[in-house]
Design an enzyme around this catalytic site. Structure first.
Site, short mmCIF file in Angstrom:
data_model
loop_
_atom_site.label_atom_id
_atom_site.label_comp_id
_atom_site.label_asym_id
_atom_site.label_seq_id
_atom_site.Cartn_x
_atom_site.Cartn_y
_atom_site.Cartn_z
N ARG A 22 -35.77 -40.56 67.01
CA ARG A 22 -36.39 -41.73 67.64
C ARG A 22 -37.64 -42.15 66.88
NH1 ARG A 22 -39.61 -39.77 73.08
NH2 ARG A 22 -40.77 -38.04 72.14
N ASN A 96 -41.89 -35.55 59.55
CA ASN A 96 -42.25 -36.54 60.56
C ASN A 96 -42.71 -35.94 61.87
OD1 ASN A 96 -42.13 -39.24 62.00
ND2 ASN A 96 -40.49 -38.13 63.05
N SER A 148 -51.60 -39.54 60.03
CA SER A 148 -52.05 -40.52 61.01
C SER A 148 -53.42 -41.03 60.57
CB SER A 148 -52.17 -39.86 62.40
OG SER A 148 -52.89 -40.70 63.30
N TYR A 161 -55.81 -33.27 67.68
CA TYR A 161 -54.85 -34.04 66.90
C TYR A 161 -55.48 -34.54 65.61
CZ TYR A 161 -51.44 -37.71 65.80
OH TYR A 161 -50.51 -38.50 65.17
N LYS A 165 -54.34 -33.61 61.73
CA LYS A 165 -53.91 -34.61 60.75
C LYS A 165 -54.85 -34.64 59.53
CE LYS A 165 -50.16 -35.99 62.69
NZ LYS A 165 -48.85 -35.73 62.05
#
Length: 256
Positions: A22, A96, A148, A161, A165
């Site tokens: 997705r 990913n 990100s 997070y 990243k």
């Protein structure tokens, strides 16, 4: 005569995309297949990838779904071995899979911290190691980490997070320096907010949507194809001299 036309196709390549069912992962898988690659799609369960495999096969490319749970490294190693046994090579790895439970730093739980680091850093590293060993043996490969903008800018409530990243960005540079001698290019792609099933509930809030757009000079939320296009470029012959780069697909957020 010298050919000055850059090549953006992936004909003859085998690409492995993790978290491919997705959002950004699916868009990357379909874009790579549409550019000529045969695909290995990493999925959480064996039944998850059937629709995607069928869609890739309708494009005219071969596809294999492999079970990959980045919190269970045995599944990762088994999936890479299965992909290699089926196709005989993995030319491009697109890392990913990523997650980030949202919470203010003072409220972050140890469980959420561990899960974020286990998936975003540990899982990504050991997936890359497993594929990288095959690429080293062949003296060729491309590794593309989906990072990100959070690795570059600060986002309130996303400290862990953002940390993970930022770690991916520097891991990208470290591996680019270490594996360049083996003919392996390692780069990362850093999106802003992208319309996916995961972000849609938050972006449906008018105030939050307006807040996000206020940071993006180009004035729109990204679509998965915006990220996938950059991935195809980095996987293609046109990007053969690019390594250690972090390409921000953020509409200008990081410079606003």
């Amino acid at each position: 005569m010298t050919d000055f036309t850059p090549k953006f196709d992936l004909n003859g390549k085998v690409v492995l995309v993790t978290g491919a069912t997705r959002g950004i992962g699916r868009a990357c898988a379909l874009a790579c297949a549409g550019s000529g690659a045969d695909m290995v799609v990493g999925v959480r369960s064996a039944t998850d990838g059937k629709d995607l495999v069928a869609e890739i096969e309708r494009i005219g490319r071969k596809a294999l779904a492999v079970h990959m749970d980045l919190t269970d490294l045995a599944t990762v190693r088994s999936a890479v071995a299965q992909a290699h046994a089926t196709f005989g090579r993995i030319d491009v790895l697109v890392n990913n899979v990523g997650l980030g439970p949202e919470n203010l730093a003072e409220n972050v739980t140890e469980a959420d911290f561990d899960l974020t680091v286990d998936v975003n850093l540990k899982g990504t590293f050991f997936t890359t190691q497993a594929v990288g060993r095959l690429m080293i043996a062949r003296k060729s490969g491309r590794i593309i980490n989906i990072s990100s903008q959070a690795g570059t800018v600060t986002l309130k409530g996303e400290a862990i997070y953002c940390m993970s990243k930022a770690g991916i960005n520097h891991l990208t540079r470290c591996l680019a320096a270490e594996w360049g001698q083996h003919g392996i290019a390692v780069n990362s792609v850093a999106p802003t907010f992208i319309w996916t099933d995961g972000t849609r509930p938050s972006l449906a809030d008018k105030d939050f949507h307006a807040h996000v757009l206020g940071h993006i000079p180009l004035g729109r939320i990204g679509d998965p194809i915006d990220v996938a296009g950059t991935v195809v470029f980095l996987a293609s012959p046109a990007a053969s001299l690019i390594t250690g780069a972090n390409i921000l697909v953020d509409g200008g957020w990081s410079v606003a």
